[in-house]
Write a protein that holds these residues in place. Structure first.
Motif, short mmCIF file in Angstrom:
data_model
loop_
_atom_site.label_atom_id
_atom_site.label_comp_id
_atom_site.label_asym_id
_atom_site.label_seq_id
_atom_site.Cartn_x
_atom_site.Cartn_y
_atom_site.Cartn_z
N ARG A 158 -47.57 104.90 155.74
CA ARG A 158 -47.11 103.77 156.74
C ARG A 158 -46.41 102.71 155.88
NH1 ARG A 158 -50.50 100.65 160.99
NH2 ARG A 158 -49.51 98.72 161.23
N LEU A 159 -47.15 102.27 154.97
CA LEU A 159 -46.47 101.28 154.06
C LEU A 159 -45.23 101.52 153.41
CD1 LEU A 159 -49.71 99.20 152.72
CD2 LEU A 159 -48.49 98.82 154.69
N GLN A 160 -45.32 102.91 152.87
CA GLN A 160 -43.91 103.27 152.08
C GLN A 160 -42.85 103.45 153.14
OE1 GLN A 160 -46.24 106.20 150.05
NE2 GLN A 160 -46.19 105.10 148.02
N LYS A 161 -43.44 103.92 154.34
CA LYS A 161 -42.04 103.91 155.25
C LYS A 161 -41.60 102.45 155.39
CE LYS A 161 -41.30 105.70 159.88
NZ LYS A 161 -41.97 105.81 161.27
N GLU A 162 -42.50 101.61 155.89
CA GLU A 162 -41.97 100.32 156.26
C GLU A 162 -41.35 99.75 155.14
OE1 GLU A 162 -45.91 99.46 159.33
OE2 GLU A 162 -45.88 98.38 157.23
N ARG A 163 -41.60 100.03 153.71
CA ARG A 163 -41.02 99.26 152.65
C ARG A 163 -39.47 100.02 152.57
NH1 ARG A 163 -45.60 98.61 150.17
NH2 ARG A 163 -45.95 100.73 149.54
N LYS A 164 -39.25 100.98 152.93
CA LYS A 164 -38.08 101.69 152.89
C LYS A 164 -37.00 101.01 153.84
CE LYS A 164 -38.68 106.46 151.08
NZ LYS A 164 -39.70 107.26 151.29
N GLN A 165 -37.70 101.00 155.12
CA GLN A 165 -36.95 100.31 156.14
C GLN A 165 -36.68 98.78 155.99
OE1 GLN A 165 -39.78 100.95 159.40
NE2 GLN A 165 -39.14 103.03 159.78
N ARG A 166 -37.67 98.06 155.02
CA ARG A 166 -37.23 96.82 154.76
C ARG A 166 -36.21 96.78 153.47
NH1 ARG A 166 -43.13 95.24 154.41
NH2 ARG A 166 -42.83 95.43 152.10
N ALA A 167 -35.95 97.48 152.88
CA ALA A 167 -35.13 97.50 151.76
C ALA A 167 -33.73 97.22 152.00
CB ALA A 167 -35.04 98.83 151.08
N PRO A 168 -33.20 96.40 151.39
CA PRO A 168 -31.75 96.04 151.55
C PRO A 168 -30.87 97.08 151.71
CG PRO A 168 -32.55 94.62 149.74
CD PRO A 168 -33.53 95.68 150.21
N ALA A 169 -29.75 97.22 152.42
CA ALA A 169 -28.95 98.38 152.72
C ALA A 169 -28.70 98.65 151.24
CB ALA A 169 -27.57 97.64 153.66
N GLU A 170 -27.97 98.01 150.47
CA GLU A 170 -27.40 98.20 149.10
C GLU A 170 -28.39 99.17 148.44
OE1 GLU A 170 -27.86 95.23 150.05
OE2 GLU A 170 -28.90 94.01 148.48
N GLN A 171 -29.92 99.07 148.84
CA GLN A 171 -30.69 99.79 148.07
C GLN A 171 -31.20 101.09 148.79
OE1 GLN A 171 -34.39 97.49 147.12
NE2 GLN A 171 -32.98 95.79 145.76
N ARG A 172 -30.62 101.29 150.03
CA ARG A 172 -31.04 102.53 150.70
C ARG A 172 -30.16 103.61 150.28
NH1 ARG A 172 -30.79 99.63 155.93
NH2 ARG A 172 -32.64 98.18 156.19
N ALA A 173 -30.79 105.01 150.48
CA ALA A 173 -29.65 106.15 150.02
C ALA A 173 -28.64 106.15 150.96
CB ALA A 173 -30.67 107.36 150.13
N PRO A 174 -27.45 106.51 150.56
CA PRO A 174 -26.11 106.50 151.50
C PRO A 174 -26.59 107.74 152.41
CG PRO A 174 -25.75 107.20 149.07
CD PRO A 174 -26.99 106.74 149.17
N LEU A 175 -26.22 107.43 153.68
CA LEU A 175 -26.34 108.49 154.67
C LEU A 175 -25.82 109.79 154.22
CD1 LEU A 175 -25.22 106.53 157.99
CD2 LEU A 175 -27.48 107.04 157.11
N SER A 176 -24.67 109.87 153.46
CA SER A 176 -24.22 111.16 153.10
C SER A 176 -25.41 112.03 152.30
CB SER A 176 -23.07 111.04 152.28
OG SER A 176 -23.35 110.24 151.03
N ALA A 177 -26.40 111.08 151.39
CA ALA A 177 -27.34 111.76 150.78
C ALA A 177 -28.47 112.35 151.38
CB ALA A 177 -27.68 110.64 149.64
N LEU A 178 -28.55 111.86 152.47
CA LEU A 178 -29.70 112.16 153.43
C LEU A 178 -29.81 113.62 154.07
CD1 LEU A 178 -30.32 108.78 155.43
CD2 LEU A 178 -31.27 109.55 153.15
#
Ligand code: K2U
Ligand code: ZN
Length: 178
Positions: A158-178
């Protein structure tokens, strides 16, 4: 004073074993002051140095309603413990998780104060639980360690999922990579 970053579970640095302070000098007093500011800013009532990535046996507490009765403990030791009481606990390093933990109802604690002088205090109720919770931190122990492995796994996910959601957009994997 400075607000410090609080480590979040399952960061392995939360498992560090804190070492005794040799002397409550200006550097330890500044650490205590910065920890207290960090604790108040995070709406906590206790904070241990290991939570801010400093492996020294230092904790700060304030369980008062008015947030005007800070306690500073260096090298805290439990001299005696009595009774048993279950209480729901939280932790600034495990945000949003609250679970019941069984601890001693009353503890007698010896420590060095912010002035470097030794003192003893009897702590019960919320203060007693908080002291025990913070002292666990100094030994790398978290309140989730008293729960089942299944619960710990669910909390980690749960905490790792919440951290991913909190991460600023520039640190998130691009949609194409998902
Ligand atoms: O160690 C910490 O993260 C501080 C805890 C201390 C604490 C844990 C369990 C029970 C009492 C105190 C935080 O203050 S958790 C937030 C909180 C605030 C008020 C009451 C309970 C928990
Ligand atoms: Zn905690």
């Amino acid at each position: 004073m400075t607000q410090l970053a609080i480590l979040e579970y399952p960061d392995p640095r939360l498992r560090n074993q804190a070492v005794r302070v040799e002397k409550v000098d200006a550097a330890v007093r500044k650490l205590m002051d910065d920890m207290l500011e960090t604790m108040y800013a995070s709406k906590g009532i206790g904070l241990a140095a290991t939570q801010v990535n400093v492996a020294l046996r230092v904790i700060v507490l304030d369980v008062s309603e008015a947030k005007d009765q800070p306690l500073y403990l260096a090298n805290p030791e439990i001299l005696s413990a009595a009774g048993k009481t279950p209480r729901e606990e939280g932790c600034l390093s495990v945000p949003g998780i609250y679970e019941k933990v069984q601890r001693a109802e009353q503890v007698v604690v010896r420590a060095l104060g912010r002035d470097g002088k030794p003192f003893e205090m009897t702590a019960q109720g919320l203060l007693g639980v908080c002291v025990q919770h913070e002292m666990d931190h100094l030994d790398g122990k978290l309140f989730v360690d008293y729960l089942s492995e299944l619960k710990r796994q669910l909390i980690r996910r749960r905490l790792q999922k919440e951290r991913k959601q909190r991460a600023p957009a520039e640190q998130r994997a691009p949609l194409s990579a998902l």
